[in-house]
Design an enzyme around this catalytic site. Structure first.
Site, short mmCIF file in Angstrom:
data_model
loop_
_atom_site.label_atom_id
_atom_site.label_comp_id
_atom_site.label_asym_id
_atom_site.label_seq_id
_atom_site.Cartn_x
_atom_site.Cartn_y
_atom_site.Cartn_z
N ARG A 51 0.85 -1.20 0.00
CA ARG A 51 0.00 0.00 0.00
C ARG A 51 0.87 1.24 0.00
NH1 ARG A 51 -2.99 -1.29 5.34
NH2 ARG A 51 -0.84 -1.88 5.75
N HIS A 94 -7.87 -11.51 2.71
CA HIS A 94 -7.50 -12.54 1.73
C HIS A 94 -8.51 -12.65 0.60
CE1 HIS A 94 -4.59 -15.00 4.54
NE2 HIS A 94 -4.21 -13.75 4.34
N LYS A 112 -2.56 -19.02 4.53
CA LYS A 112 -3.56 -19.57 5.43
C LYS A 112 -3.90 -18.51 6.47
CE LYS A 112 -1.54 -19.76 8.85
NZ LYS A 112 -0.78 -18.74 9.63
N1 LIG Z 1 3.31 -19.67 6.27
C1 LIG Z 1 3.75 -19.26 7.44
O1 LIG Z 1 4.68 -19.81 8.01
C2 LIG Z 1 3.09 -18.06 8.06
C3 LIG Z 1 3.62 -17.50 9.22
C4 LIG Z 1 3.05 -16.34 9.72
C5 LIG Z 1 1.94 -15.79 9.09
N2 LIG Z 1 1.41 -16.39 7.99
C6 LIG Z 1 0.22 -15.84 7.30
O2 LIG Z 1 0.68 -14.79 6.45
C7 LIG Z 1 -0.28 -13.73 6.42
C8 LIG Z 1 0.40 -12.43 6.82
O3 LIG Z 1 0.99 -12.59 8.09
P1 LIG Z 1 2.26 -11.70 8.55
O4 LIG Z 1 2.64 -12.23 9.87
O5 LIG Z 1 3.24 -11.62 7.46
O6 LIG Z 1 1.54 -10.30 8.75
P2 LIG Z 1 2.19 -8.83 8.71
O7 LIG Z 1 3.64 -8.88 9.00
O8 LIG Z 1 1.30 -7.99 9.55
O9 LIG Z 1 2.02 -8.41 7.19
C9 LIG Z 1 0.78 -8.29 6.59
C10 LIG Z 1 0.89 -7.27 5.46
O10 LIG Z 1 -0.40 -7.11 4.90
C11 LIG Z 1 -0.53 -5.83 4.36
N3 LIG Z 1 -1.84 -5.26 4.73
C12 LIG Z 1 -2.85 -4.98 3.88
N4 LIG Z 1 -3.90 -4.47 4.51
C13 LIG Z 1 -3.57 -4.42 5.82
C14 LIG Z 1 -4.24 -3.97 6.97
N5 LIG Z 1 -5.49 -3.47 6.93
N6 LIG Z 1 -3.61 -4.05 8.15
C15 LIG Z 1 -2.38 -4.57 8.23
N7 LIG Z 1 -1.68 -5.01 7.16
C16 LIG Z 1 -2.28 -4.93 5.96
C17 LIG Z 1 0.65 -4.99 4.87
O11 LIG Z 1 1.52 -4.82 3.78
P3 LIG Z 1 1.72 -3.41 3.04
O12 LIG Z 1 1.67 -2.39 4.13
O13 LIG Z 1 3.02 -3.59 2.42
O14 LIG Z 1 0.60 -3.23 2.06
C18 LIG Z 1 1.29 -5.87 5.91
O15 LIG Z 1 2.68 -5.71 5.96
C19 LIG Z 1 -1.42 -14.20 7.33
O16 LIG Z 1 -2.37 -14.85 6.55
C20 LIG Z 1 -0.78 -15.21 8.25
O17 LIG Z 1 -1.65 -16.20 8.75
C21 LIG Z 1 1.98 -17.50 7.46
#
Ligand SMILES: NC(=O)c1ccc[n+]([C@@H]2O[C@H](COP(=O)([O-])OP(=O)(O)OC[C@H]3O[C@@H](n4cnc5c(N)ncnc54)[C@H](OP(=O)(O)O)[C@@H]3O)[C@@H](O)[C@H]2O)c1
Length: 341
Positions: A51, A94, A112
């Protein structure tokens, strides 16, 4: 005792065809996904969308040198270099972000939990079907060597009939009402974030349960803080999945069979090892450690896209829907309702 490697239970991720990824959301997990793609697959990160243009540029510099940086998700999905979009935003977003990718004609790997609930997943999958693109939930565990090896052993009846699967995924997060983990507006809670892993493990081995029960309690923000979900499979088996935002435990899985059991002692949802013990006293130890693990799901996407498939046989659309139906039922038992549901 000798330890047997199970790394060859799945194809080498490096052997999958190259795919050009677009990262949607420059957050924490997107960073490790981009690194895994870059270092452990033949694919590349073509672009990142955030964003904020500044966050996109900083992400590209840190995790994906050479990738184009877009200051909006719309620009990312319109980038002609992007073949597959990796959706890594909060669960609340999502559906919208997957729809954005799919309607732009891009294949999508969606973190997920795939969406907040089953109804949202149906919308995404119908759009994917209409667009003729590949979509998969990023359930990374499904594609790991130790999980493939365990599935094969179980299918061969090596521990007899499976009568129990118990898994836990408990992670301690600092209480922050505005964070995606605690905010109901961002579809927070332990179940969608971490409980989804042991539940997916149980469904992988046992299928769709006949009955879902859950007990636990909520945070002061109204999402599930801690719970255990119990799945009953007729008179055949019972599975339990424990999840928490409050404590950190080893993330183990134990699969009980009528003649032995499989135990994954820690980090069961990332690449790791396990033991098998038989009731007659036999014991074997297996190693499946590899760095990170997301390269295996990225490679699965690459192979499916190259083959023209619309879904993965290891994480098919129906399993995403089944898993969300279980999550919906568990949340209903616990009283977790997201805004607008
Ligand atoms: N596979 C795995 O091992 C694993 C581990 C942890 C999490 N996950 C999954 O990955 C996803 C993201 O988790 P994360 O821990 O990476 O989260 P995070 O660090 O908070 O990142 C999420 C990103 O989403 C974007 N975003 C868009 N709308 C938003 C809003 N309204 N509020 C906050 N962020 C928003 C932001 O990117 P911009 O600001 O750049 O737009 C933010 O940096 C989730 O579905 C989670 O369950 C997977």
């Amino acid at each position: 005792m000798s330890v047997v490697s199970v790394l060859d239970a799945v194809p080498d991720p490096m052997s999958a065809p190259p795919v050009r990824w677009g990262i949607l959301g420059a957050g924490a997990i997107a960073g490790s996904f981009a690194e895994a793609v870059r270092t452990s697959t033949a694919g590349s990160v073509a672009a990142v969308g955030s964003r904020s243009a500044a966050r996109a540029a900083a992400f590209a510099e840190r995790h994906a040198p050479g990738a184009r940086a877009h200051g909006s998700y719309e620009d990312l999905v319109a980038d002609p270099d992007v073949e597959v979009v990796y959706v890594a935003t909060p669960h609340s977003h999502h559906r919208d972000h997957a729809l954005l990718a799919v309607r732009a004609g891009r294949h999508a790997l969606v973190e997920k939990a795939f969406t907040r609930n089953e109804a949202e997943a149906v919308e995404v999958l119908e759009a994917a079907r209409a667009a003729g693109v590949f979509v998969m939930e990023a359930m990374k565990t499904r594609h790991l060597p130790h999980v493939a090896a365990i599935r094969t052993m179980v299918a061969r009846g090596e521990i007899g009939d499976v009568v129990s699967v118990s898994g836990s995924r408990e992670a301690a997060f600092a209480h922050d009402p505005a964070s995606r983990l605690f905010d109901p507006g961002l579809a927070g809670g332990a179940l969608l974030d971490v409980g989804v892993y042991p539940l997916a493990f149980a469904l992988d081995l046992l299928g769709v349960p006949d009955e879902v029960a859950a007990t636990g309690f909520l945070t002061d923000t109204g999402v599930d803080a801690q719970s255990t979900v119990t799945l009953r499979y007729g008179t055949r088996a019972v599975a339990t999945a424990t999840s928490s935002l409050l404590t950190r435990t080893p993330a183990s899985v134990t699969i009980g069979g009528t003649s032995g059991f499989v135990h994954v002692p820690e980090h069961a949802y990332g690449p790791t090892g396990f033991t098998v013990e038989w009731h007659d006293g036999g014991r074997k130890e297996f190693d499946g450690f590899a760095p990170d693990g997301k390269q295996y799901e990225a490679a699965e996407v690459a192979r499916c896209v190259a083959a023209g498939d619309h879904e993965s046989t290891r994480m098919p659309w129906q399993e995403t829907l089944d898993l969300l139906r279980v999550l919906d039922a568990a949340r209903a038992r616990l009283g977790v309702v997201y805004p607008g549901e």
